[in-house]
Write a protein that holds these residues in place. Structure first.
Motif, short mmCIF file in Angstrom:
data_model
loop_
_atom_site.label_atom_id
_atom_site.label_comp_id
_atom_site.label_asym_id
_atom_site.label_seq_id
_atom_site.Cartn_x
_atom_site.Cartn_y
_atom_site.Cartn_z
N GLU A 269 0.83 -1.21 0.00
CA GLU A 269 0.00 0.00 0.00
C GLU A 269 0.86 1.25 0.00
O GLU A 269 0.53 2.24 -0.68
CB GLU A 269 -0.92 -0.02 1.22
CG GLU A 269 -2.02 -1.07 1.16
CD GLU A 269 -3.07 -0.74 0.13
OE1 GLU A 269 -3.14 0.43 -0.30
OE2 GLU A 269 -3.82 -1.65 -0.27
N SER A 270 1.96 1.23 0.75
CA SER A 270 2.84 2.41 0.80
C SER A 270 3.48 2.67 -0.56
O SER A 270 3.54 3.82 -1.02
CB SER A 270 3.93 2.19 1.87
OG SER A 270 3.35 2.03 3.14
N ILE A 271 3.94 1.57 -1.20
CA ILE A 271 4.53 1.73 -2.52
C ILE A 271 3.49 2.21 -3.52
O ILE A 271 3.76 3.09 -4.38
CB ILE A 271 5.16 0.40 -2.99
CG1 ILE A 271 6.33 0.02 -2.08
CG2 ILE A 271 5.63 0.51 -4.44
CD1 ILE A 271 6.92 -1.33 -2.38
N PHE B 271 3.74 5.63 -5.59
CA PHE B 271 3.66 5.72 -7.05
C PHE B 271 2.52 6.65 -7.46
O PHE B 271 2.63 7.40 -8.45
CB PHE B 271 3.44 4.34 -7.64
CG PHE B 271 4.71 3.62 -7.97
CD1 PHE B 271 5.32 3.81 -9.20
CD2 PHE B 271 5.31 2.79 -7.05
CE1 PHE B 271 6.50 3.16 -9.51
CE2 PHE B 271 6.49 2.14 -7.35
CZ PHE B 271 7.10 2.32 -8.57
N SER B 272 1.43 6.65 -6.70
CA SER B 272 0.32 7.55 -7.03
C SER B 272 0.72 8.99 -6.86
O SER B 272 0.41 9.85 -7.70
CB SER B 272 -0.88 7.20 -6.15
OG SER B 272 -1.95 8.08 -6.40
N GLU B 273 1.44 9.28 -5.77
CA GLU B 273 1.91 10.65 -5.54
C GLU B 273 2.91 11.06 -6.62
O GLU B 273 2.91 12.22 -7.07
CB GLU B 273 2.52 10.75 -4.15
CG GLU B 273 1.51 10.58 -3.02
CD GLU B 273 2.16 10.59 -1.65
OE1 GLU B 273 3.42 10.63 -1.59
OE2 GLU B 273 1.44 10.53 -0.64
N LEU B 274 3.77 10.10 -7.00
CA LEU B 274 4.75 10.41 -8.06
C LEU B 274 4.04 10.72 -9.38
O LEU B 274 4.45 11.62 -10.14
CB LEU B 274 5.73 9.26 -8.23
CG LEU B 274 6.76 9.07 -7.11
CD1 LEU B 274 7.59 7.82 -7.35
CD2 LEU B 274 7.66 10.30 -7.00
N ASN B 275 3.01 9.96 -9.67
CA ASN B 275 2.26 10.21 -10.91
C ASN B 275 1.59 11.58 -10.87
O ASN B 275 1.56 12.31 -11.88
CB ASN B 275 1.21 9.12 -11.13
CG ASN B 275 1.85 7.80 -11.52
OD1 ASN B 275 2.90 7.78 -12.15
ND2 ASN B 275 1.20 6.70 -11.16
N GLU B 276 1.03 11.92 -9.70
CA GLU B 276 0.41 13.24 -9.58
C GLU B 276 1.45 14.35 -9.75
O GLU B 276 1.20 15.36 -10.43
CB GLU B 276 -0.28 13.37 -8.22
CG GLU B 276 -1.52 12.48 -8.08
CD GLU B 276 -2.17 12.62 -6.71
OE1 GLU B 276 -1.63 13.39 -5.88
OE2 GLU B 276 -3.19 11.96 -6.48
N SER B 277 2.62 14.14 -9.12
CA SER B 277 3.68 15.15 -9.26
C SER B 277 4.14 15.26 -10.70
O SER B 277 4.42 16.35 -11.22
CB SER B 277 4.86 14.79 -8.35
OG SER B 277 4.46 14.76 -6.99
#
Length: 263
Positions: A233-235, A239-245
């Motif tokens: 879940e953390s990964i 990855f979701s935050e990285l995609n948003e960034s």
């Protein structure tokens, strides 16, 4: 210059459940063997001591019962007494003598009489197969005769072999039962959960962050699965935050390009 291709060496995998089963079976088998050997030795010593006690009782009984008949030369009573002694299947030879004269002598059927005629019984029966004792019979503190009783250890050997075969059979059945039980238990509670956990970890390592992680166990493997799921879940969140960034950076880049073109 072209580099030589590199090959990734896969490390050898040793099954935890298999090693656990082997260790458990070896330890229990060793304990069972020690226990079986102890029981066999104890039973053989017990039977040997019982045989010696029976021989001592037979000699003492003869000393108390034959003194008067031998003094009175009532050999019919003496022969009846010897026949009564042979009710014990371990007794194979009995002789009552006075000096070199044999008063009565009896050999159990199955033993060679020719050897008894050409050798002293104490010499013939001196060995691991027999146990014997000779004693004087007295009447009013006077020696009247000598009795010799020989017992065979054949019954002890048969009982010991029967017990050894029985214990070995029980040992083999116990080891087989422990083996099957150990394999089933380790497969259900160790091997299968670890295999499912390994498959989930392999899927995660290949990028499948939506894979299912079985967290139903309440033991150490269940705790490990729970931590693996938290890490998944953390990964996934990372990855979701990285995609948003990334999307924000791309949007800012496009906006910046539009502003530059407008200027």
């Amino acid at each position: 210059m072209q580099k030589a291709p590199s090959f990734e060496i896969t490390p050898e995998v040793h099954s935890i459940s298999r090693r656990f089963s082997y260790a458990l079976i070896n330890i229990i088998t060793l304990l069972l063997i020690i226990f079986a050997a102890t029981v066999i030795i104890f039973d053989i010593n017990r039977i040997e001591n019982e045989m010696k006690r029976r021989l001592e009782n037979a000699i003492e009984f003869a000393q108390n019962s034959l003194s008067t008949p031998l003094w009175n030369m009532d050999y019919a009573v003496v022969n009846d007494f010897v026949d009564a002694l042979f009710l014990d299947e371990s007794i194979v030879y009995t002789k009552i003598s006075w000096k070199d004269q044999i008063i009565t002598e009896k050999v159990r059927s199955g033993f060679e009489v020719q050897k008894l005629e050409n050798a002293e019984p104490t010499t013939l029966f001196k060995g691991p197969e027999f146990i014997f004792k000779s004693s004087d019979i007295e009447f009013k503190k006077k020696k009247v005769n000598t009795i010799l009783i020989v017992m065979s250890r054949e019954s002890v050997r048969k009982k010991a072999l029967f017990q050894i075969y029985g214990i070995i059979s029980l040992l083999l059945i116990s080891v087989a039962a422990i083996w099957i039980t150990s394999v089933l238990i380790t497969k259900r509670y160790i091997s299968s959960p670890l295999l499912r956990l390994q498959e989930s970890a392999s899927s995660i390592s290949h990028g499948d962050l939506d894979t299912y992680v079985d967290k139903s166990g309440s033991d150490e493997i269940g705790m490990l699965a729970n931590h693996l799921d938290i890490m998944r879940e953390s990964i996934k969140q990372l990855f979701s935050e990285l995609n948003e960034s990334k999307e924000k950076v791309e949007e800012y880049s496009r906006t910046l390009e539009q502003k530059v073109e407008a200027r």
